[in-house]
Design a protein around this motif. Structure first.
Motif, PDB file in Angstrom:
ATOM      1  N   VAL A 165       0.610  -1.186   0.076  1.00  0.00           N
ATOM      2  CA  VAL A 165      -0.129  -0.418   0.125  1.00  0.00           C
ATOM      3  C   VAL A 165       0.723   0.951   0.339  1.00  0.00           C
ATOM      4  O   VAL A 165       1.864   1.634   0.896  1.00  0.00           O
ATOM      5  N   ILE A 166       0.910   2.243  -0.934  1.00  0.00           N
ATOM      6  CA  ILE A 166       1.113   2.905  -0.797  1.00  0.00           C
ATOM      7  C   ILE A 166       0.411   4.729  -0.880  1.00  0.00           C
ATOM      8  O   ILE A 166      -0.473   4.665  -1.255  1.00  0.00           O
ATOM      9  N   ALA A 167       0.175   5.204   0.434  1.00  0.00           N
ATOM     10  CA  ALA A 167      -0.797   6.131   1.151  1.00  0.00           C
ATOM     11  C   ALA A 167       0.200   7.560   0.196  1.00  0.00           C
ATOM     12  O   ALA A 167       1.364   8.337   0.204  1.00  0.00           O
ATOM     13  N   CYS A 168      -1.381   8.445  -0.385  1.00  0.00           N
ATOM     14  CA  CYS A 168      -1.254   9.763  -0.594  1.00  0.00           C
ATOM     15  C   CYS A 168      -1.788  10.861   0.285  1.00  0.00           C
ATOM     16  O   CYS A 168      -3.047  10.302  -0.109  1.00  0.00           O
ATOM     17  N   THR A 190       1.796  17.852  -0.625  1.00  0.00           N
ATOM     18  CA  THR A 190       2.143  19.060  -0.724  1.00  0.00           C
ATOM     19  C   THR A 190       3.623  18.687  -1.242  1.00  0.00           C
ATOM     20  O   THR A 190       3.484  20.464  -1.416  1.00  0.00           O
ATOM     21  N   ASN A 191       4.386  18.217  -1.636  1.00  0.00           N
ATOM     22  CA  ASN A 191       5.754  18.144  -2.232  1.00  0.00           C
ATOM     23  C   ASN A 191       6.696  17.738  -2.476  1.00  0.00           C
ATOM     24  O   ASN A 191       7.462  17.396  -2.846  1.00  0.00           O
ATOM     25  N   GLU A 192       5.776  16.246  -3.083  1.00  0.00           N
ATOM     26  CA  GLU A 192       6.761  15.828  -3.881  1.00  0.00           C
ATOM     27  C   GLU A 192       6.030  15.129  -4.552  1.00  0.00           C
ATOM     28  O   GLU A 192       4.653  15.829  -4.906  1.00  0.00           O
ATOM     29  N   ASP A 193       6.491  14.138  -5.970  1.00  0.00           N
ATOM     30  CA  ASP A 193       5.571  14.032  -7.284  1.00  0.00           C
ATOM     31  C   ASP A 193       5.192  12.709  -7.143  1.00  0.00           C
ATOM     32  O   ASP A 193       6.535  11.688  -7.326  1.00  0.00           O
ATOM     33  N   ILE A 194       4.122  12.748  -7.046  1.00  0.00           N
ATOM     34  CA  ILE A 194       3.286  11.009  -6.908  1.00  0.00           C
ATOM     35  C   ILE A 194       3.762  10.870  -8.237  1.00  0.00           C
ATOM     36  O   ILE A 194       3.805   9.232  -7.427  1.00  0.00           O
ATOM     37  N   ARG A 195       3.626  10.840  -9.702  1.00  0.00           N
ATOM     38  CA  ARG A 195       4.207   9.931 -10.153  1.00  0.00           C
ATOM     39  C   ARG A 195       5.374   9.466 -10.638  1.00  0.00           C
ATOM     40  O   ARG A 195       5.797   7.892 -10.738  1.00  0.00           O
ATOM     41  N   SER A 196       6.589  10.413 -10.123  1.00  0.00           N
ATOM     42  CA  SER A 196       8.010   9.969  -9.954  1.00  0.00           C
ATOM     43  C   SER A 196       8.311   8.957  -8.635  1.00  0.00           C
ATOM     44  O   SER A 196       8.949   7.222  -9.063  1.00  0.00           O
ATOM     45  N   VAL A 197       7.830   9.186  -7.868  1.00  0.00           N
ATOM     46  CA  VAL A 197       7.689   8.235  -6.545  1.00  0.00           C
ATOM     47  C   VAL A 197       7.110   7.198  -6.776  1.00  0.00           C
ATOM     48  O   VAL A 197       7.703   5.992  -6.014  1.00  0.00           O
ATOM     49  N   LEU A 201       8.851   3.030  -6.744  1.00  0.00           N
ATOM     50  CA  LEU A 201       8.195   1.752  -6.337  1.00  0.00           C
ATOM     51  C   LEU A 201       7.811   0.255  -7.089  1.00  0.00           C
ATOM     52  O   LEU A 201       7.253  -0.265  -6.239  1.00  0.00           O
ATOM     53  N   GLY A 202       7.653   0.707  -7.809  1.00  0.00           N
ATOM     54  CA  GLY A 202       7.253  -0.197  -8.949  1.00  0.00           C
ATOM     55  C   GLY A 202       5.894   0.093  -9.604  1.00  0.00           C
ATOM     56  O   GLY A 202       5.571  -0.784 -10.710  1.00  0.00           O
ATOM     57  N   GLY A 203       5.536   1.212  -9.871  1.00  0.00           N
ATOM     58  CA  GLY A 203       4.294   1.059 -10.808  1.00  0.00           C
ATOM     59  C   GLY A 203       2.842   1.089  -9.603  1.00  0.00           C
ATOM     60  O   GLY A 203       3.319  -0.031  -8.812  1.00  0.00           O
ATOM     61  N   ALA A 204       1.712   1.353 -10.180  1.00  0.00           N
ATOM     62  CA  ALA A 204       0.174   0.594  -9.296  1.00  0.00           C
ATOM     63  C   ALA A 204       0.356  -0.114  -9.782  1.00  0.00           C
ATOM     64  O   ALA A 204      -0.689   0.293 -11.875  1.00  0.00           O
ATOM     65  N   ASP A 205      -0.873  -0.692  -9.313  1.00  0.00           N
ATOM     66  CA  ASP A 205      -1.941  -1.933 -10.166  1.00  0.00           C
ATOM     67  C   ASP A 205      -3.317  -1.942  -9.714  1.00  0.00           C
ATOM     68  O   ASP A 205      -4.280  -1.609 -10.739  1.00  0.00           O
ATOM     69  N   VAL A 206      -3.516  -0.905  -8.221  1.00  0.00           N
ATOM     70  CA  VAL A 206      -4.792  -0.269  -8.320  1.00  0.00           C
ATOM     71  C   VAL A 206      -4.064   0.904  -8.209  1.00  0.00           C
ATOM     72  O   VAL A 206      -3.527   1.246  -6.932  1.00  0.00           O
ATOM     73  N   VAL A 207      -5.256   2.216  -8.856  1.00  0.00           N
ATOM     74  CA  VAL A 207      -5.572   3.405  -7.813  1.00  0.00           C
ATOM     75  C   VAL A 207      -6.945   3.259  -7.072  1.00  0.00           C
ATOM     76  O   VAL A 207      -7.774   3.245  -7.994  1.00  0.00           O
ATOM     77  N   TYR A 208      -7.261   3.912  -6.107  1.00  0.00           N
ATOM     78  CA  TYR A 208      -7.656   3.928  -5.600  1.00  0.00           C
ATOM     79  C   TYR A 208      -7.985   6.369  -5.107  1.00  0.00           C
ATOM     80  O   TYR A 208      -7.400   6.249  -4.545  1.00  0.00           O
ATOM     81  N   GLN A 215      -4.195  15.033  -8.394  1.00  0.00           N
ATOM     82  CA  GLN A 215      -3.536  13.779  -8.262  1.00  0.00           C
ATOM     83  C   GLN A 215      -3.987  12.950  -9.106  1.00  0.00           C
ATOM     84  O   GLN A 215      -3.149  11.484  -9.398  1.00  0.00           O
ATOM     85  N   TRP A 216      -5.324  13.234  -9.853  1.00  0.00           N
ATOM     86  CA  TRP A 216      -5.495  11.829 -10.589  1.00  0.00           C
ATOM     87  C   TRP A 216      -4.527  11.410 -11.572  1.00  0.00           C
ATOM     88  O   TRP A 216      -4.222  10.047 -12.193  1.00  0.00           O
ATOM     89  N   LYS A 217      -4.148  12.855 -11.804  1.00  0.00           N
ATOM     90  CA  LYS A 217      -3.620  12.611 -13.577  1.00  0.00           C
ATOM     91  C   LYS A 217      -1.897  11.623 -13.165  1.00  0.00           C
ATOM     92  O   LYS A 217      -1.454  10.929 -14.182  1.00  0.00           O
ATOM     93  N   ALA A 218      -1.674  11.959 -12.207  1.00  0.00           N
ATOM     94  CA  ALA A 218      -0.629  11.898 -11.920  1.00  0.00           C
ATOM     95  C   ALA A 218      -0.889  10.695 -11.682  1.00  0.00           C
ATOM     96  O   ALA A 218       0.596   9.504 -11.971  1.00  0.00           O
ATOM     97  N   ALA A 219      -1.562   9.581 -10.757  1.00  0.00           N
ATOM     98  CA  ALA A 219      -1.595   8.258 -10.402  1.00  0.00           C
ATOM     99  C   ALA A 219      -2.239   7.509 -11.986  1.00  0.00           C
ATOM    100  O   ALA A 219      -0.803   6.452 -11.923  1.00  0.00           O
ATOM    101  N   PHE A 220      -2.723   8.317 -13.096  1.00  0.00           N
ATOM    102  CA  PHE A 220      -2.758   7.640 -14.464  1.00  0.00           C
ATOM    103  C   PHE A 220      -1.823   7.704 -15.035  1.00  0.00           C
ATOM    104  O   PHE A 220      -1.152   6.379 -15.170  1.00  0.00           O
TER     105      PHE A 220
END
Length: 321
Positions: A165-168, A190-197, A201-208, A215-220
């Motif tokens: 679990v990655i929590a943002c 507030t200060n980290e790039d969601i996409r790069s982090v 960590l290996g990318g997301a398999d499920v986004v909630y 934030q949706w755009k970065a997660a996508f």
């Protein structure tokens, strides 16, 4: 009785003295002990929620209390039964009348404050992750808005289901709450790039995602091939558009989730989910996080905690039962 009534979409609601409601056929009257607040309550006040009732109406979507009376042709639950109810409205009052079929009996040792914070938040996350996304052990789950009412339960349930679990969330205090709920990795929005982090960590398999917007755009863009994305809500105020060509290239799936809708067209999904969730609660595996509890007369202050994003988990209004 005292009740928090919305009389206009342009003015601030008030707690008023109103007549005691009488249950109709198939309804129960509940002496309310507590009412859980949701972001949808704010949207209803503005008239922008998809199921906003006609004015005037009493706010409050989910309640817990004791059955006080039965309407005509209503077989139960019996007077005196402790219940939680997803009524959609009417919960911010000392008494409320609700469809009996929506009442769920409570364990004797479950406080009303826990029960009022339970149905929507846990129900949404469990149906989303288990029934819709089919989250598997070992997959990576990215939760946006991870310290909010539904986001925090997604962290908790995702961890129980065996996910990484990655929590943002915004700020160290909110991230600490998500960490205590089981998050393996933390991202400060507030200060980290969601996409790069997430990619590191290996990318997301499920986004909630109960947030939407940037934030949706970065997660996508941080999704792995065959990832599943769950738009839960749009707390940012921006409903993102989905580039379908990217869905095609990466074999992604976007699946909407409106928990209340299942009550109308496929209620067994909700029944099965709540059965599992109450079992987990009884086993001590999940526990609602209620950051703020306020009395009915301070409902506007309680709403402001949601509006200004000053709460974590759930905000609950109590009636002194």
């Amino acid at each position: 009785m005292r009740a928090y009534q919305i009389t206009s979409h342009e003015t601030r609601p008030e707690v008023l003295d109103l007549p005691m409601p009488e249950p109709g056929p198939g309804e129960i009257r509940v002496k309310v002990g507590a009412c859980g607040l949701n972001f949808a309550d704010l949207l209803m006040q503005k008239g922008t929620y998809q199921e906003t009732p006609a004015l005037p109406f009493i706010g409050g979507m989910e309640v817990a209390g004791v059955v006080d009376a039965l309407g005509p042709d209503t077989n139960g639950p019996a007077v005196g039964t402790r219940v939680a109810v997803f009524g959609g409205q009417g919960g911010l009052a000392e008494y409320g009348c609700f469809d009996a079929s929506r009442a769920v009996p409570l364990p004797d040792d479950m406080p009303f404050e826990d029960a009022a914070a339970f149905l929507i938040a846990y129900g949404t996350s469990h149906v989303a992750l288990d029934y819709r996304a089919r989250l598997q052990p070992g997959e990576t789950l990215l939760v946006l808005g991870a310290a909010g009412g539904v986001g925090l339960t997604a962290v908790e349930i995702g961890k129980l289901m065996g996910a990484n679990v990655i929590a943002c969330a915004r700020g160290a205090d909110k991230l600490e709450v998500a960490k205590k709920a089981g998050a393996d990795h933390l991202i400060d929005a507030t200060n980290e790039d969601i996409r790069s982090v997430v990619k590191s960590l290996g990318g997301a398999d499920v986004v909630y995602d109960p947030v939407g917007g940037e934030q949706w755009k970065a997660a996508f863009r941080a999704c792995n091939p065959e990832a599943r994305l769950l738009p839960i809500g749009f707390a940012s105020g921006e409903v993102p558009q989905v580039p379908t060509n990217h869905l095609l290239v990466k074999n992604l799936t976007v699946m909407g989730l409106y928990w209340g809708g299942y009550i109308a067209f496929k209620p067994q999904v909700v029944v099965d989910s709540l059965t599992t969730l109450f079992q987990w609660y009884g086993e001590g595996r999940i526990k609602p996080h209620v950051s703020n509890t306020l009395p009915l007369e301070q409902t506007n202050e309680a709403m402001d905690l949601l509006r200004k994003r000053k709460s974590t988990g759930k905000v609950v209004v109590t009636m002194g039962l």
